[in-house]
Design a protein around this motif. Structure first.
Motif, PDB file in Angstrom:
ATOM      1  N   GLY A 164     -85.928 -50.737-103.982  1.00 49.13           N
ATOM      2  CA  GLY A 164     -86.565 -49.463-104.291  1.00 49.13           C
ATOM      3  C   GLY A 164     -87.704 -49.081-103.374  1.00 49.13           C
ATOM      4  O   GLY A 164     -88.106 -47.921-103.337  1.00 49.13           O
ATOM      5  N   ARG A 165     -88.217 -50.041-102.616  1.00 53.45           N
ATOM      6  CA  ARG A 165     -89.316 -49.750-101.700  1.00 53.45           C
ATOM      7  C   ARG A 165     -88.861 -49.740-100.240  1.00 53.45           C
ATOM      8  O   ARG A 165     -89.687 -49.647 -99.337  1.00 53.45           O
ATOM      9  N   MET A 166     -87.557 -49.829-100.007  1.00 52.35           N
ATOM     10  CA  MET A 166     -87.041 -50.012 -98.659  1.00 52.35           C
ATOM     11  C   MET A 166     -86.475 -48.743 -98.026  1.00 52.35           C
ATOM     12  O   MET A 166     -86.382 -48.665 -96.804  1.00 52.35           O
ATOM     13  N   HIS A 167     -86.058 -47.785 -98.832  1.00 48.61           N
ATOM     14  CA  HIS A 167     -85.377 -46.592 -98.315  1.00 48.61           C
ATOM     15  C   HIS A 167     -85.761 -45.390 -99.163  1.00 48.61           C
ATOM     16  O   HIS A 167     -86.342 -45.529-100.236  1.00 48.61           O
ATOM     17  N   SER A 168     -85.350 -44.230 -98.710  1.00 48.03           N
ATOM     18  CA  SER A 168     -85.593 -43.022 -99.497  1.00 48.03           C
ATOM     19  C   SER A 168     -84.719 -43.039-100.748  1.00 48.03           C
ATOM     20  O   SER A 168     -83.686 -43.710-100.796  1.00 48.03           O
ATOM     21  N   LEU A 169     -85.127 -42.290-101.721  1.00 54.90           N
ATOM     22  CA  LEU A 169     -84.374 -42.163-102.963  1.00 54.90           C
ATOM     23  C   LEU A 169     -82.964 -41.651-102.683  1.00 54.90           C
ATOM     24  O   LEU A 169     -81.979 -42.175-103.233  1.00 54.90           O
ATOM     25  N   ASP A 170     -82.843 -40.666-101.820  1.00 54.91           N
ATOM     26  CA  ASP A 170     -81.523 -40.120-101.483  1.00 54.91           C
ATOM     27  C   ASP A 170     -80.639 -41.172-100.823  1.00 54.91           C
ATOM     28  O   ASP A 170     -79.450 -41.279-101.152  1.00 54.91           O
ATOM     29  N   ASP A 171     -81.199 -41.945 -99.898  1.00 51.67           N
ATOM     30  CA  ASP A 171     -80.408 -42.976 -99.225  1.00 51.67           C
ATOM     31  C   ASP A 171     -79.927 -44.031-100.212  1.00 51.67           C
ATOM     32  O   ASP A 171     -78.752 -44.404-100.210  1.00 51.67           O
ATOM     33  N   MET A 172     -80.815 -44.518-101.048  1.00 50.63           N
ATOM     34  CA  MET A 172     -80.423 -45.565-101.989  1.00 50.63           C
ATOM     35  C   MET A 172     -79.395 -45.060-102.993  1.00 50.63           C
ATOM     36  O   MET A 172     -78.476 -45.783-103.361  1.00 50.63           O
ATOM     37  N   THR A 173     -79.548 -43.818-103.411  1.00 50.55           N
ATOM     38  CA  THR A 173     -78.566 -43.239-104.322  1.00 50.55           C
ATOM     39  C   THR A 173     -77.201 -43.189-103.642  1.00 50.55           C
ATOM     40  O   THR A 173     -76.182 -43.542-104.242  1.00 50.55           O
ATOM     41  N   ARG A 174     -77.199 -42.783-102.383  1.00 51.95           N
ATOM     42  CA  ARG A 174     -75.937 -42.722-101.632  1.00 51.95           C
ATOM     43  C   ARG A 174     -75.333 -44.113-101.465  1.00 51.95           C
ATOM     44  O   ARG A 174     -74.117 -44.279-101.596  1.00 51.95           O
ATOM     45  N   PHE A 175     -76.124 -45.130-101.181  1.00 53.95           N
ATOM     46  CA  PHE A 175     -75.601 -46.490-101.029  1.00 53.95           C
ATOM     47  C   PHE A 175     -74.881 -46.919-102.309  1.00 53.95           C
ATOM     48  O   PHE A 175     -73.792 -47.501-102.260  1.00 53.95           O
ATOM     49  N   VAL A 176     -75.493 -46.649-103.450  1.00 51.89           N
ATOM     50  CA  VAL A 176     -74.902 -47.039-104.736  1.00 51.89           C
ATOM     51  C   VAL A 176     -73.635 -46.233-104.996  1.00 51.89           C
ATOM     52  O   VAL A 176     -72.611 -46.784-105.423  1.00 51.89           O
ATOM     53  N   GLU A 177     -73.665 -44.942-104.725  1.00 55.14           N
ATOM     54  CA  GLU A 177     -72.473 -44.105-104.925  1.00 55.14           C
ATOM     55  C   GLU A 177     -71.311 -44.593-104.061  1.00 55.14           C
ATOM     56  O   GLU A 177     -70.169 -44.671-104.524  1.00 55.14           O
ATOM     57  N   VAL A 178     -71.596 -44.913-102.802  1.00 49.90           N
ATOM     58  CA  VAL A 178     -70.563 -45.403-101.891  1.00 49.90           C
ATOM     59  C   VAL A 178     -70.012 -46.733-102.399  1.00 49.90           C
ATOM     60  O   VAL A 178     -68.791 -46.954-102.417  1.00 49.90           O
ATOM     61  N   PHE A 179     -70.878 -47.621-102.832  1.00 51.16           N
ATOM     62  CA  PHE A 179     -70.456 -48.912-103.380  1.00 51.16           C
ATOM     63  C   PHE A 179     -69.494 -48.700-104.546  1.00 51.16           C
ATOM     64  O   PHE A 179     -68.416 -49.299-104.596  1.00 51.16           O
ATOM     65  N   LEU A 180     -69.878 -47.853-105.490  1.00 52.81           N
ATOM     66  CA  LEU A 180     -69.060 -47.630-106.686  1.00 52.81           C
ATOM     67  C   LEU A 180     -67.727 -46.960-106.365  1.00 52.81           C
ATOM     68  O   LEU A 180     -66.729 -47.190-107.058  1.00 52.81           O
ATOM     69  N   ALA A 181     -67.686 -46.150-105.317  1.00 49.41           N
ATOM     70  CA  ALA A 181     -66.473 -45.406-104.967  1.00 49.41           C
ATOM     71  C   ALA A 181     -65.511 -46.190-104.077  1.00 49.41           C
ATOM     72  O   ALA A 181     -64.371 -45.760-103.879  1.00 49.41           O
ATOM     73  N   THR A 182     -65.942 -47.310-103.551  1.00 46.38           N
ATOM     74  CA  THR A 182     -65.127 -48.073-102.604  1.00 46.38           C
ATOM     75  C   THR A 182     -64.343 -49.157-103.335  1.00 46.38           C
ATOM     76  O   THR A 182     -64.879 -49.854-104.188  1.00 46.38           O
ATOM     77  N   ALA A 183     -63.084 -49.306-102.959  1.00 52.50           N
ATOM     78  CA  ALA A 183     -62.220 -50.321-103.560  1.00 52.50           C
ATOM     79  C   ALA A 183     -62.143 -51.554-102.664  1.00 52.50           C
ATOM     80  O   ALA A 183     -62.340 -51.470-101.446  1.00 52.50           O
ATOM     81  N   PHE A 184     -61.824 -52.667-103.269  1.00 52.73           N
ATOM     82  CA  PHE A 184     -61.550 -53.903-102.537  1.00 52.73           C
ATOM     83  C   PHE A 184     -60.258 -53.720-101.753  1.00 52.73           C
ATOM     84  O   PHE A 184     -59.276 -53.193-102.267  1.00 52.73           O
ATOM     85  N   SER A 185     -60.235 -54.169-100.499  1.00 51.29           N
ATOM     86  CA  SER A 185     -59.062 -53.978 -99.647  1.00 51.29           C
ATOM     87  C   SER A 185     -57.874 -54.822-100.093  1.00 51.29           C
ATOM     88  O   SER A 185     -56.733 -54.429 -99.878  1.00 51.29           O
ATOM     89  N   GLY A 186     -58.135 -55.984-100.650  1.00 54.89           N
ATOM     90  CA  GLY A 186     -57.057 -56.876-101.057  1.00 54.89           C
ATOM     91  C   GLY A 186     -56.432 -57.635 -99.905  1.00 54.89           C
ATOM     92  O   GLY A 186     -55.448 -58.348-100.096  1.00 54.89           O
ATOM     93  N   ASP A 187     -56.976 -57.491 -98.685  1.00 60.36           N
ATOM     94  CA  ASP A 187     -56.436 -58.222 -97.532  1.00 60.36           C
ATOM     95  C   ASP A 187     -56.435 -59.715 -97.818  1.00 60.36           C
ATOM     96  O   ASP A 187     -57.394 -60.256 -98.387  1.00 60.36           O
ATOM     97  N   GLU A 188     -55.385 -60.395 -97.360  1.00 59.44           N
ATOM     98  CA  GLU A 188     -55.207 -61.815 -97.640  1.00 59.44           C
ATOM     99  C   GLU A 188     -56.406 -62.643 -97.206  1.00 59.44           C
ATOM    100  O   GLU A 188     -56.854 -63.531 -97.931  1.00 59.44           O
TER     101      GLU A 188
END
Length: 174
Positions: free
Chosen positions: A113-137
């Protein structure tokens, strides 16, 4: 998707912001605290609860994910990773958020919470939640090695290339 969230005092403002933003985006957010500012609170109290809830839901076949927040995100990540079945990644960019999910199948994300802007951190979390595991072997294999170690505490076997390097190095010691 259900998202379990926990923080400490340094991440309280970001946690509250994320709770609102994620709810507005259609996620069911479960807030594990803290709920008021206390400069002396301890992040394990809240982050372990968030991680435990993610692990329990996933063990039952659910797809819950988690978010832990602190000043740097380091201690919160460490706490979450103490919970069996949790792979928590500290992210500091959109790319690390994507890779945490695609390559590591991380189920909890940690942000500072002290490392980036609020907008950036929100985007990091949104991207994390929206991304799926690739399942590559190769990623499945590596995650399996971690899971096996977590259960058995036995190190994975060294690859042949590492054994050859060790033999060459000790042969030169004569």
């Amino acid at each position: 998707m259900r998202v379990h969230i926990g923080s400490d005092h340094a991440g309280l403002e970001l946690k509250d912001h994320l709770t609102t933003a994620l709810t507005d985006a259609g996620h069911e957010v479960v807030d594990h605290g803290p709920f008021t500012y206390d400069a002396l609170d301890d992040y394990p109290v809240f982050c372990l609860r968030a991680a435990e809830a993610v692990a329990a839901e996933r063990a039952e076949g659910g797809d819950a994910l988690g978010v832990v927040v602190g000043g740097s995100g380091n201690g919160e990540q460490m706490a979450a990773n103490k919970v069996a079945g949790i792979r928590c990644a500290l992210v500091w960019s959109e790319e690390t958020a994507v890779l945490a999910r695609e390559h590591n199948d991380a189920n909890v994300v940690s942000v500072g919470g002290r490392m980036h802007s609020l907008d950036d951190m929100t985007r990091f979390v949104e991207v994390f939640l929206a991304t799926a595991f690739s399942g590559d072997e190769r990623h499945v294999r590596r995650i399996g090695q971690l899971a096996d170690y977590e259960t058995t505490r036995e190190l994975p076997p060294l690859p042949a290339s590492a054994l050859q390097g060790a033999a060459s190095a000790s042969a030169g010691d004569d």
